[in-house]
Scaffold this motif. Structure first.
Motif, mmCIF file in Angstrom:
data_model
loop_
_atom_site.group_PDB
_atom_site.id
_atom_site.type_symbol
_atom_site.label_atom_id
_atom_site.label_comp_id
_atom_site.label_asym_id
_atom_site.label_seq_id
_atom_site.Cartn_x
_atom_site.Cartn_y
_atom_site.Cartn_z
ATOM 1 N N LEU A 74 0.825 -1.209 0.000
ATOM 2 C CA LEU A 74 0.000 0.000 0.000
ATOM 3 C C LEU A 74 0.862 1.263 0.000
ATOM 4 C CD1 LEU A 74 -2.796 1.295 0.184
ATOM 5 C CD2 LEU A 74 -2.656 1.082 2.683
ATOM 6 N N GLY A 75 2.024 1.193 0.656
ATOM 7 C CA GLY A 75 2.907 2.346 0.671
ATOM 8 C C GLY A 75 3.342 2.763 -0.714
ATOM 9 N N ARG A 76 3.483 1.786 -1.592
ATOM 10 C CA ARG A 76 3.881 2.114 -2.960
ATOM 11 C C ARG A 76 2.775 2.890 -3.676
ATOM 12 N NH1 ARG A 76 6.762 -2.304 -6.892
ATOM 13 N NH2 ARG A 76 7.311 -0.894 -8.603
ATOM 14 N N ASP A 77 1.524 2.487 -3.469
ATOM 15 C CA ASP A 77 0.409 3.188 -4.104
ATOM 16 C C ASP A 77 0.280 4.608 -3.544
ATOM 17 O OD1 ASP A 77 -0.033 0.853 -5.437
ATOM 18 O OD2 ASP A 77 -1.630 0.167 -4.091
ATOM 19 N N LEU A 78 0.427 4.729 -2.229
ATOM 20 C CA LEU A 78 0.328 6.054 -1.626
ATOM 21 C C LEU A 78 1.470 6.964 -2.082
ATOM 22 C CD1 LEU A 78 -0.744 5.097 2.013
ATOM 23 C CD2 LEU A 78 -2.181 5.867 0.098
ATOM 24 N N THR A 79 2.658 6.383 -2.261
ATOM 25 C CA THR A 79 3.792 7.181 -2.749
ATOM 26 C C THR A 79 3.533 7.676 -4.167
ATOM 27 O OG1 THR A 79 5.326 5.909 -1.364
ATOM 28 C CG2 THR A 79 6.261 7.134 -3.218
ATOM 29 N N LEU A 80 2.968 6.779 -5.014
ATOM 30 C CA LEU A 80 2.640 7.187 -6.376
ATOM 31 C C LEU A 80 1.572 8.271 -6.383
ATOM 32 C CD1 LEU A 80 2.974 6.784 -9.421
ATOM 33 C CD2 LEU A 80 1.268 4.949 -9.293
ATOM 34 N N ALA A 81 0.579 8.136 -5.494
ATOM 35 C CA ALA A 81 -0.456 9.171 -5.402
ATOM 36 C C ALA A 81 0.144 10.505 -4.951
ATOM 37 C CB ALA A 81 -1.557 8.720 -4.444
ATOM 38 N N GLY A 82 1.065 10.443 -3.975
ATOM 39 C CA GLY A 82 1.707 11.668 -3.515
ATOM 40 C C GLY A 82 2.549 12.311 -4.596
ATOM 41 N N ALA A 83 3.295 11.476 -5.368
ATOM 42 C CA ALA A 83 4.104 12.033 -6.458
ATOM 43 C C ALA A 83 3.222 12.663 -7.522
ATOM 44 C CB ALA A 83 4.977 10.926 -7.058
ATOM 45 N N SER A 84 2.060 12.043 -7.792
ATOM 46 C CA SER A 84 1.131 12.614 -8.774
ATOM 47 C C SER A 84 0.601 13.958 -8.292
ATOM 48 C CB SER A 84 -0.031 11.642 -9.017
ATOM 49 O OG SER A 84 0.450 10.393 -9.500
ATOM 50 N N LEU A 85 0.313 14.033 -6.990
ATOM 51 C CA LEU A 85 -0.183 15.300 -6.438
ATOM 52 C C LEU A 85 0.875 16.394 -6.543
ATOM 53 C CD1 LEU A 85 -2.330 16.924 -4.938
ATOM 54 C CD2 LEU A 85 -1.389 16.018 -2.790
ATOM 55 N N VAL A 86 2.117 16.055 -6.258
ATOM 56 C CA VAL A 86 3.185 17.059 -6.356
ATOM 57 C C VAL A 86 3.327 17.538 -7.795
ATOM 58 C CG1 VAL A 86 5.681 17.403 -6.142
ATOM 59 C CG2 VAL A 86 4.428 16.194 -4.341
ATOM 60 N N GLY A 87 3.297 16.590 -8.747
ATOM 61 C CA GLY A 87 3.400 16.997 -10.146
ATOM 62 C C GLY A 87 2.238 17.861 -10.587
#
Length: 401
Positions: A12-25
């Motif tokens: 799940l941490g991987r999905d949340l990290t991807l979501a966070g990176a998408s938000l930053v972008g």
């Protein structure tokens, strides 16, 4: 370098990290003012584009645990963002949502998405041609192809590759289980064969030893000649048992460590421990007679060469049957060996001792004889018949019709 466990595949941490990176972008593109892409209402505040962006990033975080919910959330966010004019960050993140829905969602979901995106692409191209009035209007369908169809096609390709890899992995695991099962069955069969051989090699000679030792101990007043005769039988049975046991040990050793090899009739190298033949039944009968069992032998047909397996099985069946007659019978038995065109039939009959007195047995002999006949596709029967105990085995020789 390996990623930390919380960033591993499926975590799940991987999905949340991807979501966070998408938000930053998305926030970076928002700060650069790359919205709206279209301006249906020039006075729309820039902050209104942030909620759809946050909802789209939430959809990315739900991609594994709730693929349908992720797609629904992302599609709703895209609709709101498009109504405001469209922002580049939200549109780009939606391509990730479509890809994840095809990869992690159920098969029906990616099939439905493929049909929908193809249909929307065609509709966009047709509407563009109708509105523009020339073929260049197909460019209206290009954004739908880039944002919708291409991510879906990519996700479907990855999904099929992963499904194929999972199928190959399952097939490999099944093959490994079958190999292990075959190995276990081979080990079990070899253990059963060794048990039969050890029983036939040891138990028969030990039975003769036990019978004569019991006679020496239980009968009072035996003279020197009677004691010597019993001890002679005990010695001969012991020596013969040791010799056959030595052959068995040679068979179980690694090939090439010793001799113990012989040639079968067809030139095949076979272990010496399996060269006992039905033609040697005369010597077996002599030893059984010396142990105290009167045996009448009758032969029907013309003796001829037999396959190695049949020869050994017939010899062992005769050996075990005569030993049982010695242990449980009244002191006499009849052995019949019939050579027929397609089989050899051995029959041993003996009167049954009343009261069941005799040496104890575990029943392994009958089991071993039946197994030997079954392995050769032969027929075996053992039981009382007309007041006598009869053992009969018919073993195919592979000749004749």
């Amino acid at each position: 370098m390996r990623p930390p466990p919380w960033l591993g595949s499926g975590a799940l941490g991987r999905d949340l990290t991807l979501a966070g990176a998408s938000l930053v972008g998305g926030l970076v593109l928002h700060a650069l003012g790359w919205q709206p892409q279209f301006r249906p209402n020039p006075v729309v505040p820039s902050a209104l584009f942030l909620p759809p962006l946050l909802a789209m990033c939430l959809a990315v975080g739900l991609r594994r645990i709730a693929p349908r919910g992720s797609l629904a959330t992302g599609t709703g966010a895209l609709a709101v963002d498009a109504a405001l004019g469209g922002s580049l960050g939200t549109i780009l993140i939606y391509t990730q949502v479509l890809y994840d829905a095809c990869v992690y969602g159920p098969p029906r979901l990616w099939r439905w998405l493929l049909r929908v995106t193809i249909g929307l692409s065609l509709i966009g191209a047709v509407v563009g041609v109708l509105v523009v009035g020339e073929w260049r209007g197909v460019a209206v369908g290009v954004p739908v192809v880039l944002v919708g169809l291409l991510p879906v096609l990519t996700g479907v390709s990855v999904r099929q590759y992963r499904d194929q890899a999972a199928a190959e992995r399952a097939r490999a695991e099944q093959t490994a289980r079958l190999v292990e099962l075959d190995r276990w069955q081979a080990v079990s069969a070899e253990r059963a064969r060794m048990a039969r051989e050890l029983h036939d090699v040891v138990a028969n000679h030990l039975s003769a030893v036990a019978i004569h030792a019991t006679a020496v101990l239980s009968v009072p007043g035996l003279d020197r000649d009677q004691v010597s005769s019993a001890l002679r039988v005990i010695r001969e049975s012991s020596v013969q048992g040791l010799a056959e046991m030595r052959q068995m040990i040679e068979l179980l050793r690694e090939p090439g460590t010793s001799g113990g090899r012989a040639l079968a009739g067809d030139g095949t190298v076979v272990p010496e421990a399996v060269t006992a033949r039905l033609a040697e039944a005369d010597g077996l009968v002599e030893r059984i007679q010396a142990a105290g069992l009167a045996v009448r032998v009758r032969t029907d047909g013309t003796p001829g060469p037999l396959p190695v397996g049949v020869d050994l099985a017939a010899y062992r069946i005769v050996q075990e049957s005569l030993t049982n007659a010695l242990k449980h019978g009244t002191g006499e038995a009849e052995l019949t060996i019939a050579y027929r065109p397609a089989e050899v039939v051995v029959t041993v009959e003996n009167p049954v001792r009343r009261g069941g007195a005799g040496l104890p047995g575990a029943g392994a002999g009958l089991i071993g004889m039946r197994e030997r006949a079954t392995l050769l596709a032969g027929r075996f029967s053992a039981g009382p018949r007309d007041g006598r105990w009869q053992v009969r085995a018919a073993l195919p020789t592979g000749e004749g019709g």
